[in-house]
Design a protein around this motif. Structure first.
Motif, PDB file in Angstrom:
ATOM      1  N   GLN A 144       0.847  -1.182   0.000  1.00 58.89           N
ATOM      2  CA  GLN A 144       0.000   0.000   0.000  1.00 58.89           C
ATOM      3  C   GLN A 144       0.892   1.245   0.000  1.00 58.89           C
ATOM      4  OE1 GLN A 144      -3.709  -0.090   2.431  1.00 58.89           O
ATOM      5  NE2 GLN A 144      -2.566   1.363   3.653  1.00 58.89           N
TER       6      GLN A 144
ATOM      7  N   ASP B  19      -3.734   4.494  -2.517  1.00 49.47           N
ATOM      8  CA  ASP B  19      -4.510   5.331  -1.605  1.00 49.47           C
ATOM      9  C   ASP B  19      -4.671   4.634  -0.257  1.00 49.47           C
ATOM     10  OD1 ASP B  19      -6.158   7.083  -0.311  1.00 49.47           O
ATOM     11  OD2 ASP B  19      -7.747   7.045  -1.810  1.00 49.47           O
TER      12      ASP B  19
ATOM     13  N   ASN C  66      -5.750   5.681   2.386  1.00 52.04           N
ATOM     14  CA  ASN C  66      -6.941   6.121   3.115  1.00 52.04           C
ATOM     15  C   ASN C  66      -8.232   5.514   2.568  1.00 52.04           C
ATOM     16  OD1 ASN C  66      -5.418   7.823   4.834  1.00 52.04           O
ATOM     17  ND2 ASN C  66      -5.301   9.315   3.186  1.00 52.04           N
ATOM     18  N   ALA C  67      -8.130   4.755   1.493  1.00 54.19           N
ATOM     19  CA  ALA C  67      -9.335   4.139   0.924  1.00 54.19           C
ATOM     20  C   ALA C  67      -9.864   3.073   1.883  1.00 54.19           C
ATOM     21  CB  ALA C  67      -9.005   3.504  -0.427  1.00 54.19           C
ATOM     22  N   ASN C  68     -11.183   2.888   1.875  1.00 60.85           N
ATOM     23  CA  ASN C  68     -11.761   1.861   2.748  1.00 60.85           C
ATOM     24  C   ASN C  68     -11.508   0.473   2.152  1.00 60.85           C
ATOM     25  OD1 ASN C  68     -13.823   1.241   0.837  1.00 60.85           O
ATOM     26  ND2 ASN C  68     -15.083   2.898   1.641  1.00 60.85           N
ATOM     27  N   LYS C  69     -11.788  -0.556   2.938  1.00 62.30           N
ATOM     28  CA  LYS C  69     -11.515  -1.936   2.512  1.00 62.30           C
ATOM     29  C   LYS C  69     -12.259  -2.301   1.228  1.00 62.30           C
ATOM     30  CE  LYS C  69     -10.631  -3.853   7.061  1.00 62.30           C
ATOM     31  NZ  LYS C  69     -11.063  -4.828   8.066  1.00 62.30           N
ATOM     32  N   THR C  70     -13.470  -1.839   1.105  1.00 63.59           N
ATOM     33  CA  THR C  70     -14.257  -2.167  -0.084  1.00 63.59           C
ATOM     34  C   THR C  70     -13.616  -1.590  -1.336  1.00 63.59           C
ATOM     35  OG1 THR C  70     -16.283  -2.182   1.252  1.00 63.59           O
ATOM     36  CG2 THR C  70     -16.544  -1.997  -1.145  1.00 63.59           C
ATOM     37  N   LEU C  71     -13.217  -0.335  -1.268  1.00 64.18           N
ATOM     38  CA  LEU C  71     -12.588   0.301  -2.426  1.00 64.18           C
ATOM     39  C   LEU C  71     -11.255  -0.373  -2.764  1.00 64.18           C
ATOM     40  CD1 LEU C  71     -12.664   2.422  -4.597  1.00 64.18           C
ATOM     41  CD2 LEU C  71     -11.701   4.056  -2.965  1.00 64.18           C
ATOM     42  N   LYS C  72     -10.462  -0.695  -1.750  1.00 60.41           N
ATOM     43  CA  LYS C  72      -9.194  -1.391  -1.988  1.00 60.41           C
ATOM     44  C   LYS C  72      -9.444  -2.730  -2.667  1.00 60.41           C
ATOM     45  CE  LYS C  72      -6.761   0.643   1.888  1.00 60.41           C
ATOM     46  NZ  LYS C  72      -6.176   0.434   3.200  1.00 60.41           N
TER      47      LYS C  72
ATOM     48  N   SER D 202      -7.218   4.482  -7.186  1.00 59.52           N
ATOM     49  CA  SER D 202      -8.673   4.495  -7.187  1.00 59.52           C
ATOM     50  C   SER D 202      -9.192   5.817  -7.718  1.00 59.52           C
ATOM     51  CB  SER D 202      -9.164   4.270  -5.762  1.00 59.52           C
ATOM     52  OG  SER D 202      -8.584   5.218  -4.894  1.00 59.52           O
TER      53      SER D 202
END
Length: 135
Positions: free
Chosen positions: A73, A99, A101-107, A134
């Motif tokens: 990351q 990123d 700071n992206a949430n788990k779903t976005l990652k 993202s």
């Protein structure tokens, strides 16, 4: 298939992705569920205590020597001279989610979107630098 720590071992044809400590170890478990890929968390490979204190160049060099990819990351690895030199010299393929700071779903969505590309690049003999975002 025998298990280590409750997980199946990688098959001969599996491409290995070493998952950096900045990502949850569960990422390695999820990668291992995919056909042809096997994820290994740093703490699984080196032990929890050693993985926390391990220099990035150590696991980058080992991954390159073994023909493994590294999933991180930390897109700044390429900007740190020692790490960049290690990546180049070892031929390590590094894949980064850019990123933190992206949430788990976005990652998960970003990683899923790029898995085919990651597989293709893992098959290549030469090193490469790829940052997945993202944005």
């Amino acid at each position: 298939m025998s298990t280590v720590g409750g997980r199946p071992r990688p098959r001969k044809a599996d491409q290995i992705l070493l998952v950096d400590r900045c990502l949850a170890p569960e990422v390695a478990d999820e990668i291992s569920k995919m056909d042809g890929l096997y994820g290994i968390a740093l703490k699984e490979h080196y032990g929890d205590q050693a993985a926390q204190q391990l220099a990035d160049v150590t696991f980058l060099a080992e991954a390159g020597q073994r023909g493994w990819g590294v999933l991180t990351q930390n897109p700044r690895m390429w900007q740190v001279p020692q790490e960049r030199d290690c990546i180049i010299e070892s031929g390590t393929r590094v894949f980064s989610l850019d990123d933190p700071n992206a949430n788990k779903t976005l990652k998960g969505l970003v990683l899923g979107r790029h898995l085919l590309s990651i597989r293709r690049r893992l098959k290549r003999v030469t090193s490469c630098r790829v940052v997945y975002g993202s944005r």
